[in-house]
Design a protein around this motif. Structure first.
Motif, PDB file in Angstrom:
ATOM      1  N   SER A 109      17.589  45.405 -41.566  1.00 13.82           N
ATOM      2  CA  SER A 109      18.627  45.748 -42.538  1.00 13.82           C
ATOM      3  C   SER A 109      19.609  46.759 -41.961  1.00 13.82           C
ATOM      4  O   SER A 109      19.280  47.556 -41.085  1.00 13.82           O
ATOM      5  CB  SER A 109      17.996  46.301 -43.813  1.00 13.82           C
ATOM      6  OG  SER A 109      17.373  47.529 -43.558  1.00 13.82           O
ATOM      7  N   GLU A 163      20.746  39.293 -43.350  1.00 19.15           N
ATOM      8  CA  GLU A 163      20.124  40.398 -44.062  1.00 19.15           C
ATOM      9  C   GLU A 163      20.236  40.206 -45.575  1.00 19.15           C
ATOM     10  O   GLU A 163      19.284  40.475 -46.313  1.00 19.15           O
ATOM     11  CB  GLU A 163      20.765  41.728 -43.661  1.00 19.15           C
ATOM     12  CG  GLU A 163      20.487  42.123 -42.229  1.00 19.15           C
ATOM     13  CD  GLU A 163      21.476  41.535 -41.229  1.00 19.15           C
ATOM     14  OE1 GLU A 163      22.261  40.645 -41.604  1.00 19.15           O
ATOM     15  OE2 GLU A 163      21.448  41.963 -40.070  1.00 19.15           O
ATOM     16  N   GLU A 194      21.146  46.934 -49.025  1.00 21.33           N
ATOM     17  CA  GLU A 194      20.166  45.924 -48.618  1.00 21.33           C
ATOM     18  C   GLU A 194      18.757  46.489 -48.689  1.00 21.33           C
ATOM     19  O   GLU A 194      17.833  45.828 -49.171  1.00 21.33           O
ATOM     20  CB  GLU A 194      20.451  45.450 -47.197  1.00 21.33           C
ATOM     21  CG  GLU A 194      21.732  44.670 -47.042  1.00 21.33           C
ATOM     22  CD  GLU A 194      22.150  44.496 -45.600  1.00 21.33           C
ATOM     23  OE1 GLU A 194      21.496  45.061 -44.699  1.00 21.33           O
ATOM     24  OE2 GLU A 194      23.140  43.795 -45.362  1.00 21.33           O
ATOM     25  N   ARG A 195      18.592  47.707 -48.216  1.00 19.18           N
ATOM     26  CA  ARG A 195      17.268  48.327 -48.247  1.00 19.18           C
ATOM     27  C   ARG A 195      16.778  48.548 -49.665  1.00 19.18           C
ATOM     28  O   ARG A 195      15.590  48.396 -49.953  1.00 19.18           O
ATOM     29  CB  ARG A 195      17.300  49.645 -47.474  1.00 19.18           C
ATOM     30  CG  ARG A 195      17.516  49.430 -46.000  1.00 19.18           C
ATOM     31  CD  ARG A 195      17.515  50.730 -45.225  1.00 19.18           C
ATOM     32  NE  ARG A 195      17.954  50.463 -43.858  1.00 19.18           N
ATOM     33  CZ  ARG A 195      19.023  51.002 -43.305  1.00 19.18           C
ATOM     34  NH1 ARG A 195      19.754  51.868 -43.983  1.00 19.18           N
ATOM     35  NH2 ARG A 195      19.354  50.692 -42.076  1.00 19.18           N
ATOM     36  N   GLN A 218      13.542  44.619 -43.899  1.00 19.94           N
ATOM     37  CA  GLN A 218      13.613  46.070 -43.699  1.00 19.94           C
ATOM     38  C   GLN A 218      13.819  46.388 -42.220  1.00 19.94           C
ATOM     39  O   GLN A 218      14.516  47.333 -41.869  1.00 19.94           O
ATOM     40  CB  GLN A 218      12.330  46.759 -44.183  1.00 19.94           C
ATOM     41  CG  GLN A 218      12.259  46.971 -45.648  1.00 19.94           C
ATOM     42  CD  GLN A 218      13.194  48.056 -46.123  1.00 19.94           C
ATOM     43  OE1 GLN A 218      13.823  48.764 -45.368  1.00 19.94           O
ATOM     44  NE2 GLN A 218      13.285  48.176 -47.425  1.00 19.94           N
ATOM     45  N   THR A 242      22.326  50.599 -46.931  1.00 22.76           N
ATOM     46  CA  THR A 242      21.412  51.160 -47.929  1.00 22.76           C
ATOM     47  C   THR A 242      21.222  50.200 -49.092  1.00 22.76           C
ATOM     48  O   THR A 242      20.125  50.109 -49.651  1.00 22.76           O
ATOM     49  CB  THR A 242      21.957  52.500 -48.433  1.00 22.76           C
ATOM     50  OG1 THR A 242      22.150  53.355 -47.311  1.00 22.76           O
ATOM     51  CG2 THR A 242      21.001  53.154 -49.407  1.00 22.76           C
TER      52      THR A 242
END
Length: 109
Positions: free
Chosen positions: A74, A29, A79-80, A71, A77
């Motif tokens: 993931s 990720e 990473e998003r 996305q 948060t």
């Protein structure tokens, strides 16, 4: 006494501390987030030059695909957040590259 047996979380500093906010490592990720951000930056910067439309459109398209997959898988948060910034930049670079000549402009006909 069960709480005494639990392993301690290692504190990570810097960008990995933000991306791995749950204390676990997420190498796939995090790699997708980094690749999406780099491709987005390449697409946006190269879109400023009209003769680099092939680079901006292809980097943007690949950035959109990697960002969408990131996305999808993931976990945190952080990473998003990085993925959304990279996706926005990749999409902007892709659309400007398409406006300046497209994916195959002048190469295939």
């Amino acid at each position: 006494m069960a709480h005494a047996v639990q392993p301690q979380k290692t504190q990570q500093h810097g960008l990995l501390g933000v991306l791995n906010s749950d204390g676990k490592a997420h190498p796939v990720e995090n790699t997708l987030a980094a690749v999406t951000l780099v491709l987005g930056l390449i697409a946006v910067i190269s879109a400023a030059f009209t003769h680099l439309h092939l680079l901006s459109s292809w980097a943007g398209l690949v950035g959109i695909v990697t960002g969408a997959w990131g996305q999808f898988i993931s976990v945190t948060t952080g990473e998003r957040f990085v993925l959304i910034i990279g996706l926005g930049a990749a999409a902007l670079g892709f659309f400007l590259g398409m406006a300046h000549g497209g994916l195959f402009g002048g190469v295939l006909g």
